[in-house]
Structure formats: C-alpha cells, structure tokens
Write a protein that holds these residues in place. Structure first.
Motif, PDB file in Angstrom:
ATOM      1  N   LEU A  19       1.153   8.110   5.450  1.00  0.00           N
ATOM      2  CA  LEU A  19      -0.037   8.219   4.620  1.00  0.00           C
ATOM      3  C   LEU A  19      -0.181   9.642   4.086  1.00  0.00           C
ATOM      4  CD1 LEU A  19      -2.765   6.970   3.619  1.00  0.00           C
ATOM      5  CD2 LEU A  19      -3.756   7.769   5.782  1.00  0.00           C
ATOM      6  N   ALA A  24      -7.119   7.588  -0.915  1.00  0.00           N
ATOM      7  CA  ALA A  24      -8.387   6.852  -0.833  1.00  0.00           C
ATOM      8  C   ALA A  24      -8.202   5.445  -1.405  1.00  0.00           C
ATOM      9  CB  ALA A  24      -9.484   7.603  -1.587  1.00  0.00           C
ATOM     10  N   ASN A  26      -7.505   2.703   0.053  1.00  0.00           N
ATOM     11  CA  ASN A  26      -6.238   2.198   0.562  1.00  0.00           C
ATOM     12  C   ASN A  26      -6.283   0.673   0.657  1.00  0.00           C
ATOM     13  OD1 ASN A  26      -5.273   4.868   0.940  1.00  0.00           O
ATOM     14  ND2 ASN A  26      -6.444   5.000   2.844  1.00  0.00           N
ATOM     15  N   THR A  39      -2.274   2.577  -1.951  1.00  0.00           N
ATOM     16  CA  THR A  39      -2.233   3.698  -1.029  1.00  0.00           C
ATOM     17  C   THR A  39      -1.198   4.724  -1.486  1.00  0.00           C
ATOM     18  OG1 THR A  39      -2.813   2.183   0.755  1.00  0.00           O
ATOM     19  CG2 THR A  39      -1.941   4.323   1.393  1.00  0.00           C
ATOM     20  N   HIS A 129       2.578   1.652   9.877  1.00  0.00           N
ATOM     21  CA  HIS A 129       1.349   0.866   9.939  1.00  0.00           C
ATOM     22  C   HIS A 129       1.258   0.057  11.226  1.00  0.00           C
ATOM     23  CE1 HIS A 129       4.218  -2.254   8.763  1.00  0.00           C
ATOM     24  NE2 HIS A 129       3.323  -3.150   9.146  1.00  0.00           N
ATOM     25  N   HIS A 133      -6.483  -3.139  12.220  1.00  0.00           N
ATOM     26  CA  HIS A 133      -7.269  -1.929  12.459  1.00  0.00           C
ATOM     27  C   HIS A 133      -8.238  -2.193  13.606  1.00  0.00           C
ATOM     28  CE1 HIS A 133     -10.428   1.108  11.768  1.00  0.00           C
ATOM     29  NE2 HIS A 133      -9.415   1.853  11.356  1.00  0.00           N
ATOM     30  N   GLU A 184      -5.743   8.230  15.877  1.00  0.00           N
ATOM     31  CA  GLU A 184      -4.934   8.216  14.659  1.00  0.00           C
ATOM     32  C   GLU A 184      -5.065   6.875  13.943  1.00  0.00           C
ATOM     33  OE1 GLU A 184      -0.907   9.898  14.681  1.00  0.00           O
ATOM     34  OE2 GLU A 184      -1.282  10.504  16.754  1.00  0.00           O
ATOM     35  N   GLU A 186      -5.822   5.178   9.682  1.00  0.00           N
ATOM     36  CA  GLU A 186      -6.886   4.923   8.716  1.00  0.00           C
ATOM     37  C   GLU A 186      -6.826   3.468   8.277  1.00  0.00           C
ATOM     38  OE1 GLU A 186      -9.190   7.035   7.799  1.00  0.00           O
ATOM     39  OE2 GLU A 186      -8.349   8.664   9.016  1.00  0.00           O
ATOM     40  N   PRO A 187      -7.981   2.856   7.951  1.00  0.00           N
ATOM     41  CA  PRO A 187      -7.953   1.445   7.526  1.00  0.00           C
ATOM     42  C   PRO A 187      -7.255   1.265   6.188  1.00  0.00           C
ATOM     43  CG  PRO A 187     -10.167   2.373   7.333  1.00  0.00           C
ATOM     44  CD  PRO A 187      -9.349   3.397   8.038  1.00  0.00           C
ATOM     45  N   ASN A 188      -6.496   0.179   6.106  1.00  0.00           N
ATOM     46  CA  ASN A 188      -5.807  -0.221   4.890  1.00  0.00           C
ATOM     47  C   ASN A 188      -6.173  -1.681   4.639  1.00  0.00           C
ATOM     48  OD1 ASN A 188      -4.044   0.104   2.692  1.00  0.00           O
ATOM     49  ND2 ASN A 188      -2.302  -0.701   3.851  1.00  0.00           N
ATOM     50  N   SER A 215      -3.957  -0.633   9.954  1.00  0.00           N
ATOM     51  CA  SER A 215      -4.047   0.815  10.084  1.00  0.00           C
ATOM     52  C   SER A 215      -2.793   1.439   9.486  1.00  0.00           C
ATOM     53  CB  SER A 215      -4.146   1.242  11.555  1.00  0.00           C
ATOM     54  OG  SER A 215      -5.360   0.819  12.135  1.00  0.00           O
TER      55      SER A 215
END
Length: 280
Positions: A19, A24, A26, A39, A129, A133, A184, A186-188, A215
């Motif tokens: 990432l 942003a 994503n 993403t 990934h 999440h 660690e 981030e949502p996707n 994630s």
C-alpha cells in the motif's frame, strides 16, 4: 524467526505491491474474469524465503499458516461442477480435522489463472492483503453462523491449492504473523460487480462502512516472507484470514508474486476455498 537461523541462500527476491502512503478511497472491484482497483501501491523489493526446510516451525496458531499433504478426490480441479459436488465438502472436512472445530461452513471457492486466457477465472491477486478486515469480521461471522447459533470462537481460513504443474510463474507468498503488528492494515472495500467500472469515473458509495472489506498493508522492514516452491496438487496451504482469538496468530497477510527466476515455469492455476470454522 524464533530460535531458528534461516539460510538466506534459500529463497528468491521479488517485487511486492504494498500500500502506498496516502492512498485513499481504497477499493477492489471484482467482475467476471478480472478485477480493478482504485488503491495506489508502492512496489518494494523483498526477499521471500523457502519455507520447506522450516515446515515444522509453522502452524495456524504460531505463524498463521501451515502446509499440509492432502490428495483431493477431485479429478479435475478446474471443473466448477466437480468443485461444487466434491471439493466443498472435502475442504470443509479437512479444515474441521486440522482445527478441531465443531462445524465448518464454506464461503465458496475461487479459481485463479495466470495465463492470458483465464476461461472465466480470476487472475492472481498481486497485492499484500488479507481477505477480511477485522472491523468487518464480527458481522460476517455472526451472519454466517448456522442458525444464528452463538459461538465461543470462529476462524476464517483459506485453503489454497495449485493444480498447474510446478514450478508456477506466480506462486503464493505468505507473511509470518510473528512479523506483523496487530495494528497494521487498512480497509480495502470489496465490491462484486457485473462489469468493472471506468477507472477514471468510479461511482460514489453511499455507505462505505457497510461494504465488505479486506485489509491491505504498507511496507515494514520487520516483515518476514515465505513461500513453498514447486507446490503440487497433492499439498495445500491452509492460512488464517481472521481468528476471534487474538491471543494466537489470527491472520496471515499474503500475495501472489512473479517468480522471475523459475526456469520453465508454468502459468499458475490454483483453487482456493474460504471457510469459517465454528467452536461452540
């Protein structure tokens, strides 16, 4: 790795899609035979160690993954009807045996092909990934529990099997849970569509927090990557996507990668089946 000296000569260098800082909105759109992402990624060169000499050090509750010997009763792992008829129950039975769960529910299978002619399959997933999440996990687990029955623990897993001849051009790399911080990722957003949107005109989403999400991960020097070269159809990689018990390894980030040095590599064909194992 805990108590083990890893031979740095055993493994391969590879470029992985991490990432990018500041990425942003994503999203991953999945349509028939392909996908599209909004993403932004920052490729990083890493070393992926050969896990075969250290197989006994891995485990679902230690590293988040385990390599299993298993011969499927399915004659053609690329046959959708045979997967539905035989493989779904076979995979659920194997997960139940390995985890000791009371009940295992299938979330469905996915065939992936690296060749240009994918015959309706998905391509290998080339980003770091996890398919779930943690902020979306409780709702998914509760909704999937048979009859809405309360459970004391649930483990979402992926059972991954290559069925093209080894070596594969796009093998699977898996990140040791012991090298990943729990914070660690981030949502996707994961969006299944009939046709992929125009990348330059992606529609707004009214309620993104209600969408399924995986994630995606930024680069860390602490990450320790593994793969199992020359995987055969009579072995499978079982790894966690989420475990409600966070006192143990509860996920294993992963990605496909292009093995640049695999001489005579075959286009990867693989099948993965996601399940949830429930403990009452």
């Amino acid at each position: 790795m805990d108590g083990v000296t890893v031979d740095a000569a055993l493994g391969v260098p590879a470029t992985l899609n991490y990432l990018a800082p500041g990425s942003a909105r994503n999203r991953l759109y999945v349509g028939p035979g392909g996908h599209m992402t909004t993403t932004q990624y920052a490729p990083r060169r890493v070393w992926i160690a050969d896990g075969r000499p250290y197989r006994d050090d891995f485990g679902l509750d230690r590293s988040g993954f385990t390599l299993l010997d298993h011969r499927s009763a399915v004659a053609d792992l690329g046959d959708a009807a045979e997967l539905d008829r035989v493989y779904v129950d076979e995979a659920a039975g194997l997960v139940r045996q390995v985890t000791g769960a009371d009940e295992v529910v299938s979330l469905g299978w996915v065939i992936r092909r690296a060749a240009d002619d994918k015959r309706g399959a998905q391509p290998p997933a080339p980003d770091v990934h996890v398919d779930m999440h943690p902020g979306r996990a409780d709702a998914r687990l509760t909704a999937t529990a048979p009859g809405g029955r309360p459970f004391r623990r649930a483990i979402m897993t992926s059972l991954w099997r290559a069925f093209s001849p080894p070596p594969q051009d796009w093998p699977l790399a898996i990140l040791d849970y012991r090298s990943v911080e729990d914070a660690e990722g981030e949502p996707n957003l994961l969006l299944f569509v009939d046709s992929l949107p125009d990348p330059d005109n992606v529609p707004d989403i009214d309620d993104p927090d209600s969408c399924p999400a995986g994630s995606i991960f930024a680069y860390s020097q602490a990450h320790r990557w593994w793969y199992f070269p020359d995987m055969r159809a009579d072995e499978v990689l079982l790894f966690k996507l989420h475990d409600t018990d966070h006192s143990l390894a509860w996920r294993a980030p992963h990605t496909a990668f292009h093995d640049e040095g695999a001489a005579g590599a075959h286009p990867r064909e693989s099948v993965e089946i996601r399940t949830i194992a429930f403990f009452y």
